[in-house]
Design an enzyme around this catalytic site. Structure first.
Site, PDB file in Angstrom:
ATOM      1  N   GLU A 151       0.936  -1.067   0.056  1.00 22.23           N
ATOM      2  CA  GLU A 151      -0.113   0.011  -0.064  1.00 22.23           C
ATOM      3  C   GLU A 151       0.819   1.231   0.081  1.00 22.23           C
ATOM      4  O   GLU A 151       1.718   1.133   0.567  1.00 22.23           O
ATOM      5  CB  GLU A 151      -0.828  -0.008   1.241  1.00 22.23           C
ATOM      6  CG  GLU A 151      -0.357  -0.046   2.481  1.00 22.23           C
ATOM      7  CD  GLU A 151      -1.275   0.086   3.954  1.00 22.23           C
ATOM      8  OE1 GLU A 151      -2.414  -0.491   3.810  1.00 22.23           O
ATOM      9  OE2 GLU A 151      -0.871   0.414   5.120  1.00 22.23           O
ATOM     10  N   SER A 152       0.526   2.305  -0.738  1.00 14.30           N
ATOM     11  CA  SER A 152       1.035   3.819  -0.827  1.00 14.30           C
ATOM     12  C   SER A 152       2.697   3.286  -1.225  1.00 14.30           C
ATOM     13  O   SER A 152       2.862   2.699  -2.463  1.00 14.30           O
ATOM     14  CB  SER A 152       1.006   4.259   0.554  1.00 14.30           C
ATOM     15  OG  SER A 152       1.439   5.686   0.433  1.00 14.30           O
ATOM     16  N   SER A 153       3.553   3.897  -0.497  1.00  8.60           N
ATOM     17  CA  SER A 153       5.041   3.393  -0.857  1.00  8.60           C
ATOM     18  C   SER A 153       5.245   1.898  -1.184  1.00  8.60           C
ATOM     19  O   SER A 153       5.711   1.730  -1.894  1.00  8.60           O
ATOM     20  CB  SER A 153       5.915   3.821   0.197  1.00  8.60           C
ATOM     21  OG  SER A 153       7.314   3.691  -0.190  1.00  8.60           O
TER      22      SER A 153
END
Length: 451
Positions: A151-153
């Site tokens: 998730e995200s990074s």
């Protein structure tokens, strides 16, 4: 460093805001479980001193699959373990989850340096690969069944790992990420504002060439399948990145940029599938209407859909199965009343009898067919309806979208045309209760098992 700090602070603020808006608290510790998260030290070459945590369910299969699960900025392996449903799905399906943590703790993954964007170039990806090798060697895991999500990074790093090590990963699911190489700055853990803001737009060929020429030059073997997710209201990593990821991976995997199909498997989830010539989905995208920087949301089917796409549930696409379609809430079966062959007859639930009028086949064309009196009919959304209350009827098979159904790993059966769930009216448990389409709500009257 200022930009990296800003991203971490921004992501934490978003997470806290989402928790407040939804009335949720961010999990501080793993829930009680039969198995527990275990830290592993000395797992191999580890140039950036990453930490490794592994979750091995008590029900682990022989020669299990591996899922590498990557946290976002300001997160950690233990945080991702406690704040998502992947460990619970591992309990259910018997695969191992590796939850790494960055160093320094809470930092973003390095998806911006030349080292990270090249196979065996150094930085975080090398340590992540050591974790996979360790898991294969010490837990008897299957090297032919390795997958990655984040998730995200961690979604960004999912794209990087799929590009750098296409021979290692069979598939991946990136939540709220950006394309491989989009975040390049030439520095370790650098901040790329234009990419984060959705301002970097390349052609599909340009994105694909970056993967082919920079990540693992000269590689000509099979490539992993890719699933990407993004909220349309994401102000941290702009939603435009979903389209750029789709361009990149459709080009790399050699499929059309025009979706083979689109549907809404859950309300406000817009899905597009990009299939190869044999009909196998190579790229799948999910646009979550109105969602911010918060995916995957625990307690929703998001993680289950990712696990299903990757094949970690052991089922692959649920097609080719024949048997009774059991209504879980009622304990009864989907039934063609009196074995009728009359088009337009609304279907019902009835005590399971083993009769041919209760034997359904989910075909490779996504039809649900029943054969009675020598005639094969298709389950059909009456009058091509897409509204709550549309009758589930039988009709002569015609190949149209209102006769196509997804039998999903979360137990729902959804209409491809409408995205609505097959529903026992009013949650009735009585013989003869009619079956219709309704907005998916997680109720037991929308849960089905086939076979």
């Amino acid at each position: 460093m200022l930009r990296s700090w800003y991203l971490k602070s921004r992501l934490l603020a978003v997470l806290l805001a989402v928790g407040a808006a939804l009335g949720l608290s961010l999990p501080a510790a793993p829930p009680a479980a039969a198995a527990s998260l275990t830290q592993i030290t000395n797992f191999g070459t580890n140039p950036t001193a990453l930490q490794m945590y592994v979750y091995v369910p008590n029900s682990v299969k022989a020669k299990p699959s591996i899922l590498l699960a990557l946290h976002g900025c300001q997160g950690s392996g233990p945080y991702l373990y406690s704040s998502t449903d992947f460990a619970a799905l591992a309990d259910q399906y018997g695969f191992i989850v590796v939850y790494p943590s960055t160093n320094p703790g809470g930092s973003c993954w390095d998806v911006s340096s030349s080292q990270a964007l090249t196979r065996n170039g150094g930085s975080d990806p090398v340590g992540l690969m050591s974790m996979i090798t360790y898991t294969e060697q010490h837990y008897g895991a299957n090297p032919a069944a390795v997958y990655v999500t984040g998730e995200s990074s961690g979604g960004m790093m999912t794209n990087v790992m799929l590009a750098d090590y296409p021979d290692v990963f069979k598939a991946g699911a990136a939540f709220m990420g950006v394309p491989y190489h989009c975040f390049y700055t030439g520095t370790v853990r650098g901040w790329n504002g234009p990419c984060a803001g959705g301002q970097v737009s390349l052609t599909a060929q340009q994105w694909g060439d970056l993967v082919r020429n920079d990540a693992d030059p000269g590689y000509t073997g099979p490539r992993p399948r890719v699933q990407v997710w993004h909220g349309t209201a994401d102000t941290t990593l702009n939603y435009n990145n979903l389209g750029e990821e789709a361009k990149q991976w459709t080009n790399v995997l050699g499929v059309s940029q025009t979706p083979s199909s689109t549907d809404t498997p859950v309300v406000n989830w817009n899905r597009a599938r990009y299939n190869n010539s044999s009909g196998s989905t190579q790229v799948e995208t999910y646009s979550i209407v109105g969602a911010g920087h918060q995916l995957p949301v625990k307690g929703t089917p998001m993680a289950a859909y990712a696990v299903h796409f990757m094949g970690l549930d052991g089922s692959g696409p649920v097609t080719g199965t024949t048997g009774a379609l059991h209504a879980v809430g009622a304990g009864k079966c989907l039934d063609d009343p009196n074995s009728t062959t009359t088009p337009g007859t609304q279907q019902q639930i009835y005590s399971c009898s083993g009769g041919s009028n209760q034997s359904w086949t989910h075909t490779s064309a996504n039809e649900l067919t029943v054969t009675v009196g020598g005639s094969t009919l298709c389950l059909d959304a009456g009058d091509r309806g897409t509204a709550n209350g549309t009758k589930a009827i039988v009709w002569s098979c015609n190949g149209q979208a209102n006769q196509q159904w997804n039998v999903n790993p979360n137990g729902t059966v959804t209409g491809v045309q409408s995205g609505l769930c097959l529903d026992v009216t009013a949650a009735s448990t009585a013989n003869g209760a009619p079956v219709e389409l309704w907005s998916c709500n997680g109720g037991s009257n929308q849960q089905w098992t086939l076979g």
